[in-house]
Write a protein that holds these residues in place. Structure first.
Motif, short mmCIF file in Angstrom:
data_model
loop_
_atom_site.label_atom_id
_atom_site.label_comp_id
_atom_site.label_asym_id
_atom_site.label_seq_id
_atom_site.Cartn_x
_atom_site.Cartn_y
_atom_site.Cartn_z
N LYS A 180 -54.42 -18.43 -5.12
CA LYS A 180 -53.06 -18.83 -5.50
C LYS A 180 -52.87 -18.62 -6.98
CE LYS A 180 -52.37 -21.96 -1.74
NZ LYS A 180 -51.80 -23.22 -1.25
N SER A 181 -51.85 -17.87 -7.33
CA SER A 181 -51.54 -17.62 -8.73
C SER A 181 -50.08 -17.93 -8.99
CB SER A 181 -51.83 -16.17 -9.08
OG SER A 181 -51.15 -15.84 -10.28
N ALA A 182 -49.85 -18.97 -9.79
CA ALA A 182 -48.48 -19.37 -10.12
C ALA A 182 -47.74 -18.25 -10.83
CB ALA A 182 -48.50 -20.62 -10.97
N VAL A 183 -48.47 -17.46 -11.63
CA VAL A 183 -47.83 -16.39 -12.39
C VAL A 183 -47.33 -15.28 -11.46
CG1 VAL A 183 -48.18 -14.57 -14.10
CG2 VAL A 183 -49.17 -16.83 -14.49
N PHE A 184 -48.20 -14.79 -10.59
CA PHE A 184 -47.78 -13.74 -9.66
C PHE A 184 -46.64 -14.20 -8.77
CE2 PHE A 184 -51.95 -11.12 -9.58
CZ PHE A 184 -51.55 -10.50 -10.75
N LEU A 185 -46.74 -15.45 -8.34
CA LEU A 185 -45.68 -15.99 -7.48
C LEU A 185 -44.35 -15.96 -8.20
CD1 LEU A 185 -45.10 -17.29 -4.77
CD2 LEU A 185 -45.44 -19.52 -5.85
N ARG A 186 -44.36 -16.38 -9.45
CA ARG A 186 -43.15 -16.37 -10.24
C ARG A 186 -42.59 -14.96 -10.36
NH1 ARG A 186 -41.32 -20.09 -14.10
NH2 ARG A 186 -42.67 -21.57 -13.03
N LEU A 187 -43.48 -14.01 -10.64
CA LEU A 187 -43.05 -12.62 -10.78
C LEU A 187 -42.43 -12.10 -9.48
CD1 LEU A 187 -46.13 -11.18 -12.71
CD2 LEU A 187 -43.85 -11.62 -13.64
N PHE A 188 -43.00 -12.55 -8.37
CA PHE A 188 -42.54 -12.05 -7.06
C PHE A 188 -41.07 -12.36 -6.80
CE2 PHE A 188 -42.11 -12.30 -2.42
CZ PHE A 188 -42.58 -11.04 -2.06
N GLN B 132 -44.97 -14.02 -20.57
CA GLN B 132 -46.24 -13.81 -19.85
C GLN B 132 -47.10 -12.76 -20.54
OE1 GLN B 132 -47.72 -15.62 -17.54
NE2 GLN B 132 -45.95 -16.93 -17.93
#
Lengths: 182, 182
Positions: B94-102, B119
């Motif tokens: 789980k990566s909060a950063v990638f999720l946000r980017l998605f 980022q």
DNA sequence: CAAGGCATGTAAATCGTTACATGATTTA
DNA sequence: TAAATCATGTAACGATTTACATGCCTTG
């Protein structure tokens, strides 16, 4: 803490059921976010209670009735607020694979090598599976309201691919190094 | 499920307290594993009950007594068994950063850009901080019993650096693409 | 003299997984 | 005919975070 946000993000693309949400996560965010159905269903109920989503029940024969959820105006506001929040720069992640690698030097040469080879194959398999995502993204790029999101998805997908390629090359090199130096 | 294993892995390097374990995680595994003290202390107790670690109490003035834990033979066996286990190839993260980017494509151009720039800076900062880890690894390479582990740490560290460089370059490119195409 | 480091822990709340429960339809 | 897909959920358990509780010593 983010599952409600993920759900809102998907429902903002189009209305769908809990079951559909799960499939969407499996196909598009599985590399950086995932959840089980047993967590998704209760979370949807909470979101409904808060008025961030609303459900339409569609009767079915032989199956439980479908509950198609859609995002509300309040839900959309919530989503946008979340997207604009600053991310704390620490970015904490847990990776069972990296953790294993970190302590792998405890083992004998041959056991280290067999783990590395195994992970190399797993990584190559993951890289191959990215084709499916590409197709979904290209389709989204055609849909009028989704062009901007599809652009981000495409960019992210490219990053994922690069990271996986880097990993594959690293595993190949690591195996050579261990073979020679231990 | 892995915290007990992480603790055994560190105690296998040298005996230390719960507080020390936390610091070690913060300095060396923080990119792929972390835990709070409030989780570490109870876990150490459980491991002691199972006979996988043992504690030596060192009295102190003005502070709580130090409890220096060391790994037992049973603990070492347990660690090696875990290291040899196959990893299921799905590698869920789980990566909060990638999720946000998605989901970032939902926002306006300027809001997207400000998140991306933010980022990018965070990623650059992370990359800079890798120097410290390099020093620790080189020191370990000199310690007789740790050479093999230090080799793995060095390899992993190289991978981490490559991944961070890839990310930085990707953010730079993504910003350009969004500036031009939206 | 305030902030941070040292050093231990407990309690409550939240997040996430596993197991349980049901049952028709489609595919191999 | 066995397995997978569709479709919903609950209950128990385990993992993790947040808040509480203490108090000296060192550094700026």
């Amino acid at each position: 803490m983010s599952l409600p946000n993920v759900i809102l993000g998907f429902l903002n693309v189009e209305p769908m059921t809990g079951y559909d949400l799960k499939k969407n996560m499996d196909h598009s965010t599985q590399l950086f976010w995932h959840a089980k159905l047993s967590q998704i269903y209760p979370t949807l109920k909470q979101l409904e209670t808060k008025g961030l989503v609303k459900a339409k029940v569609v009767p079915q024969k032989g199956k439980p009735n479908k509950k198609i959820y859609s995002i509300t105006k309040a839900g959309r506001r919530d989503l946008i607020t979340w997207l604009n929040e600053p991310l704390d720069e620490s970015n904490p992640i847990k990776s069972a694979v990296f953790l294993r690698l970190f302590f792998l030097g405890v083992l004998d040469k041959e056991d280290i090598l067999s783990q590395l080879r195994c992970q190399l194959e797993a990584q190559r398999a993951r890289l191959k599976r990215t084709r499916q995502a590409e197709i979904i993204i290209q389709e989204a790029g055609q849909t009028p309201g989704l062009a901007q999101q599809a652009l981000m998805w495409d960019l992210l997908h490219q990053l994922g691919k690069l990271q996986m390629q880097t990993s594959v090359q690293w595993f190949e090199k690591a195996i050579l190094v261990v073979e020679k130096r231990l």
